[in-house]
Design an enzyme around this catalytic site. Structure first.
Site, PDB file in Angstrom:
ATOM      1  N   ASN A  28      45.067  35.393  34.680  1.00 54.75           N
ATOM      2  CA  ASN A  28      45.559  36.351  35.481  1.00 54.75           C
ATOM      3  C   ASN A  28      46.967  36.321  35.666  1.00 54.75           C
ATOM      4  O   ASN A  28      47.399  35.273  36.393  1.00 54.75           O
ATOM      5  CB  ASN A  28      44.549  36.530  36.483  1.00 54.75           C
ATOM      6  N   THR A  51      43.013  41.429  33.591  1.00 53.47           N
ATOM      7  CA  THR A  51      43.591  42.338  34.758  1.00 53.47           C
ATOM      8  C   THR A  51      42.519  42.753  35.782  1.00 53.47           C
ATOM      9  O   THR A  51      41.472  43.065  35.150  1.00 53.47           O
ATOM     10  CB  THR A  51      44.406  43.252  34.250  1.00 53.47           C
ATOM     11  N   GLU A  52      42.705  42.606  37.076  1.00 49.01           N
ATOM     12  CA  GLU A  52      41.532  42.819  37.932  1.00 49.01           C
ATOM     13  C   GLU A  52      40.902  44.076  37.960  1.00 49.01           C
ATOM     14  O   GLU A  52      39.827  44.296  38.512  1.00 49.01           O
ATOM     15  CB  GLU A  52      41.889  42.215  39.312  1.00 49.01           C
ATOM     16  N   ASN A  53      41.697  45.001  37.336  1.00 47.33           N
ATOM     17  CA  ASN A  53      41.067  46.374  37.410  1.00 47.33           C
ATOM     18  C   ASN A  53      40.294  46.384  36.326  1.00 47.33           C
ATOM     19  O   ASN A  53      39.825  47.674  35.984  1.00 47.33           O
ATOM     20  CB  ASN A  53      42.344  47.438  37.326  1.00 47.33           C
ATOM     21  N   SER A  93      34.578  42.111  37.697  1.00 47.66           N
ATOM     22  CA  SER A  93      36.089  41.498  37.719  1.00 47.66           C
ATOM     23  C   SER A  93      36.374  40.504  38.867  1.00 47.66           C
ATOM     24  O   SER A  93      36.830  39.499  38.403  1.00 47.66           O
ATOM     25  CB  SER A  93      37.133  42.582  37.673  1.00 47.66           C
TER      26      SER A  93
END
Lengths: 215, 238
Positions: A28, A51-53, A93
């Site tokens: 990340n 990607t954390e979304n 996530s």
């Protein structure tokens, strides 16, 4: 204060990180300078970007004509999905992050302390709008936390300090610090210098560092 | 017959009451149910608590709801984006409350709200200013904070396809908070780009099972927030 010593270009620092991350890692990247790391992954090395979304297998920016406002990264910029990518919701996530499944996270910093504390989300100014995003989750859950930053601030103040004066993102979380002057490891609440840029001496590095360095 | 289809956004939001807690999907504009939010502005419910990752951009969608003075408090992780002007101004004037929550903690609080779990422990935010006032406990020598679940009276969610049972699939990273918000609200209201016949969504790829959804409205051509912001549009329309 303008420093005569320049050290490495920040793109070269990003390349060092790209070289140090092992093949097959889940990674990340924070918003801004950390995103440079993606440009320097060596040929033949397969790194899966998270990607954390909600995307594993994030690819580079699309051509403007192919940009999709529903395919974005954590910085809300349009990205692409590589073959083999997958989408998921926010709780999954962050289970990847908080459950220790992501191998490396590369983040920027306002300050890093010699005990590995990180301050990178707020300058603590009274009038600022506080906004934390996923930074505290990343440092609490990802296995290895790498920081990429200029060694000193624009005004020449040390960013590698004995104790952070800005609000913390996490305590004792940073494993490695990559700056334009040096590569450092945090181990047992001490900073060990592993590599110096060609025009940087140990004395100079300590003179622009508030934290105690071990060579 | 089980039919969750409503005829319009206005009809779907008609019973939202003053003081309600509303979960609103989206990460920036991706997944933000802009037509449902505009219907809520027309409807006029006040003193709302909004749970959403951001606070909207420009003067449309979530930002317009806040600008219309319908929101007393936001619970969010990142209350500013490139074009957010409304929330920062009200916050600086002390006219809106903010509960700042790390993004993963926000997601897990919502997930737990939907799963019947009242609270959980997490290492996120230990040793930071966001640990203040929270119960701390040590497990296996490591410190954790107690975080409480979030439940909504309503959720407003955007998806790609829905059927009349409320089964949903999403579009790319517009999925984000949608599935967990559907679970965590008493009444979940979904705007779908397309409503399809039962059976058209392969059961193997349903992302949100219909049991978590109460109302579905078809909005075939949802507006794009970034385009409206670039055109300096305001809602109610200028």
């Amino acid at each position: 204060m303008e420093l005569k010593v320049k050290g490495w270009d920040i793109n070269f620092v990003a390349k060092k990180i790209a070289d140090d991350i092992p093949d097959g890692s889940y990674v990340n990247l924070g918003i801004g300078i950390p995103e440079l790391v993606a440009n320097h992954i060596p040929e033949g090395k397969e790194i899966i970007f998270h990607t954390e979304n909600g995307l594993l297998g994030m690819g580079p920016s699309p051509e403007p004509s192919k940009a999709d406002p529903e395919l974005i990264n954590a910085g809300k910029k349009c990205v692409t999905a590589i073959p083999g990518a997958c989408y998921f919701h926010h709780a999954d996530s962050f289970a990847m992050i908080r459950g220790g499944h992501i191998d490396y996270c590369v983040l920027g910093a306002f300050q890093v302390s010699q005990e590995g504390d990180l301050a990178n989300w707020s300058t603590g100014e009274p009038n600022a709008i506080p906004a934390v995003g996923g930074a505290m989750d990343l440092v609490a859950g990802v296995k290895n936390i790498f920081v990429i930053t200029q060694h000193v601030t624009k005004t020449g103040e040390p960013k590698i300090v004995k104790k952070c004066t800005y609000p913390l993102t996490g305590k004792n979380v940073v494993n490695k610090i990559y700056t334009n002057f040096a590569v450092m490891e945090v181990f047992d609440k001490k900073i060990f210098v592993k590599e110096l840029a060609p025009d940087v001496t140990p004395e100079f590095l300590q003179s622009v560092t508030d934290a105690e360095l071990h060579f | 017959m089980l039919n969750k289809i409503y005829s319009s956004p206005a009809e779907a939001v008609a019973d939202i009451f003053d003081g309600a807690t509303i979960l609103i999907s989206g990460f920036g504009e991706a997944g933000s149910p802009i037509e449902l939010i505009h219907a809520l502005i027309d409807h006029g419910a006040k003193n709302l608590t909004i749970v959403s990752n951001n606070t909207g951009s420009g003067h449309v969608g979530l930002a317009a709801l806040i600008e219309n003075k319908q929101v007393k408090k936001v619970i969010c992780s990142f209350p500013k984006t490139a074009n957010s002007v409304v929330f920062p101004e009200l916050y600086k004037k002390g006219e809106i409350e903010l509960e700042l929550v790390p993004q993963g903690t926000l997601a897990e609080r919502i997930r737990c709200g939907g799963a019947g779990i009242p609270a959980f422990y997490t290492p996120t935010a230990v040793g930071t200013v966001l640990e203040e006032g929270k119960e701390k406990r040590i497990f296996n020598g490591k410190e954790y904070l107690l975080e409480h679940a979030i439940k909504g009276d309503f959720a407003l969610v955007k998806c790609l396809k829905a059927d009349r049972y409320g089964n949903l699939v999403y579009n790319k990273t517009a999925r984000n908070f949608g599935p967990i918000m559907c679970m965590a609200a008493k009444t979940t209201i979904v705007q779908a780009k397309q409503v399809v016949q039962l059976g058209e969504i392969d059961p193997e790829i349903v992302v949100t099972p219909g049991i978590f959804v109460q109302r579905v409205v078809e909005v075939p051509n949802p507006m794009e927030e970034s385009i409206l912001v670039a055109e300096n549009r305001r809602y109610p329309w200028n």
